[in-house]
Design an enzyme around this catalytic site. Structure first.
Site, short mmCIF file in Angstrom:
data_model
loop_
_atom_site.label_atom_id
_atom_site.label_comp_id
_atom_site.label_asym_id
_atom_site.label_seq_id
_atom_site.Cartn_x
_atom_site.Cartn_y
_atom_site.Cartn_z
N HIS A 57 -7.86 -5.48 -0.34
CA HIS A 57 -6.57 -4.82 -0.24
C HIS A 57 -5.75 -5.30 0.95
O HIS A 57 -4.52 -5.42 0.88
CB HIS A 57 -6.78 -3.30 -0.15
N ASP A 58 -6.41 -5.56 2.06
CA ASP A 58 -5.71 -5.98 3.27
C ASP A 58 -5.10 -7.37 3.18
O ASP A 58 -4.50 -7.84 4.15
CB ASP A 58 -6.65 -5.93 4.48
N ASP A 78 -8.58 -6.66 -4.82
CA ASP A 78 -8.18 -5.34 -4.32
C ASP A 78 -8.68 -4.28 -5.30
O ASP A 78 -8.18 -4.16 -6.41
CB ASP A 78 -6.66 -5.29 -4.19
N SER A 128 0.84 -1.19 0.00
CA SER A 128 0.00 0.00 0.00
C SER A 128 0.89 1.25 0.00
O SER A 128 1.74 1.40 -0.87
CB SER A 128 -0.94 -0.04 1.21
N ARG A 173 -11.81 6.80 9.50
CA ARG A 173 -11.33 5.43 9.55
C ARG A 173 -12.38 4.45 9.02
O ARG A 173 -12.05 3.51 8.30
CB ARG A 173 -10.96 5.06 10.99
#
Length: 399
Positions: free
Chosen positions: A366-367, A333, A162, A232
């Site tokens: 993505h994580d 992602d 990232s 967040r």
């Protein structure tokens, strides 16, 4: 430069430094991409493993937007395990029995490196919005000072996902002679319009919170917890994927048999996001969030180094980059899709660079680079093994 704790600095002779936490103090001002200067400043970092005799086995890990240098150790605020302990450690793909691993908190951060919550020596008050705007290049420039302080001429590898992947690319372009291998993961050579838009939503949520107080909340004795929590929550959605959210939550209700016809967290996914927001504000600074997201928005290798052409960024003195690359992306992602990694690969191919690429099939979004993805871990292990063999790095002797 000076280290506030000289006894804890890396010694002249190789040594085993398990989980060493140090702060490097830099006395002289550092020129930033904005033209401003930052200094004096500090860089908080951790190291793991043993630096070999010729200092050729060092791996620099670059963390993501809300990460820090607690790669393996429990986080001092949350108590949670290190954020990359699945990939890094004894016997892991990034093997601390073999490599000397370094990770620093980026400047602008809030876990020990100088950022907007730290004291401005000129005023004796927190920097707040008086802190200069920083870039990915500035973050890497500070890391370069750290690596030089450690007496390392060339890093064996720089790796990160990232925003960490952006730093990896910056290292390879700005300091190709100082990097043997680079592993940019789930990243891009520039921030997309969509990602800038998501960041702006988060920044506006923070600045709309009355407790933000124009960025002076530390002086006012307030914290923009509500705005930062919303930022967040919005960002966390982008780190996941729709299949993963559906598998984990679906439309399941939260501790109730029917909807309440109100605005409480009826659904499990709502409760989950609220929890993510609440726990995040315990460990992160709101102004740091503004500064670091802006640094990501400004990142554009082609514009900054290639005259608008990405492949030119990987040329030096008319020759292609000497750095060996391994890029990895994840099929689900949508924040940094595979097309972004392919664009980097195509640019590297255009300069005949040594590059490998893999797209990992997963629905975790993505994580994924932070999670248990065996194929991804095998790719990293294999690439580092090949680079180590080419570099002539031997395995640590078995006790």
């Amino acid at each position: 430069m000076s280290a506030p704790n000289p006894a804890a600095a890396v010694p002249a002779e190789p040594a085993t430094l398990p989980g060493l936490r140090v702060t490097l103090g830099v006395d002289r001002p550092m020129r930033l991409d904005s033209g401003a200067e930052l200094g004096p400043f500090e860089v908080a970092y951790q190291t793991y493993g043993t630096l070999n005799a010729d200092r050729s086995n060092a791996i620099l890990i670059c963390h993501a937007l809300t990460g820090d240098h607690y790669v393996l150790d429990p986080h001092p605020v949350t108590g949670k395990p290190g954020w990359w302990e699945m990939l890094v450690g004894p016997g892991k793909p990034v093997d601390t029995d073999r490599y000397f691993v370094i990770c620093s908190n980026v400047i602008g951060g809030c876990m020990g490196s100088t950022g907007p919550k730290e004291t401005d020596p000129a005023t004796g008050k927190p920097y707040g919005l008086g802190f200069p705007v920083i870039t990915i290049g500035d973050m890497v420039r500070a890391q370069k000072l750290l690596v030089e302080h450690l007496g390392i001429d060339q890093l064996f590898c720089v790796i990160g996902g990232s925003m960490g992947g952006m730093q990896v690319l910056q290292w390879a372009v700005a300091y190709p002679e100082s990097v043997f291998a680079a592993v940019p993961i789930a990243t891009a050579a520039r921030h997309s319009a969509q990602n800038i838009a998501f960041h702006e939503v988060g920044r506006q949520a923070i600045m709309a919170d009355p407790d933000w107080a124009g960025g002076n909340y530390l002086l006012e004795g307030t914290r923009p917890h509500r705005g930062l929590a919303v930022a967040r929550m919005a960002a966390h959605i982008t780190y996941l994927s729709e299949p993963a959210l559906h598998r984990k939550f679906g439309r399941n209700l939260q501790n109730r048999q029917s909807v309440t016809y109100g605005f409480d967290a009826d659904f499990q996914v709502e409760s989950y996001l609220r929890h993510q927001g609440i726990t995040f504000v315990e460990r992160f600074d709101a102004n740091s969030y503004l500064y670091i997201t802006r640094a990501m928005d400004y990142f554009d290798l082609a514009a900054d180094y290639g005259g608008g052409t990405l492949s030119n960024a990987f040329r030096k003195d008319g020759k292609g980059t000497p750095v060996r690359f391994c890029l990895a992306s994840f099929s689900s992602d949508w924040l940094f899709p595979t097309s972004e990694s392919r664009a980097i690969v195509h640019a590297l191919n255009a300069v005949a660079a040594n590059v490998s690429f893999v797209e990992i099939r997963t629905d975790k979004g993505h994580d994924s680079f932070l999670l248990d993805e065996p194929e991804f871990h095998q790719v990293i292990r294999g690439f580092l093994e090949g680079c180590a063999e080419h570099r002539g790095l031997t395995r640590a002797p078995t006790p």
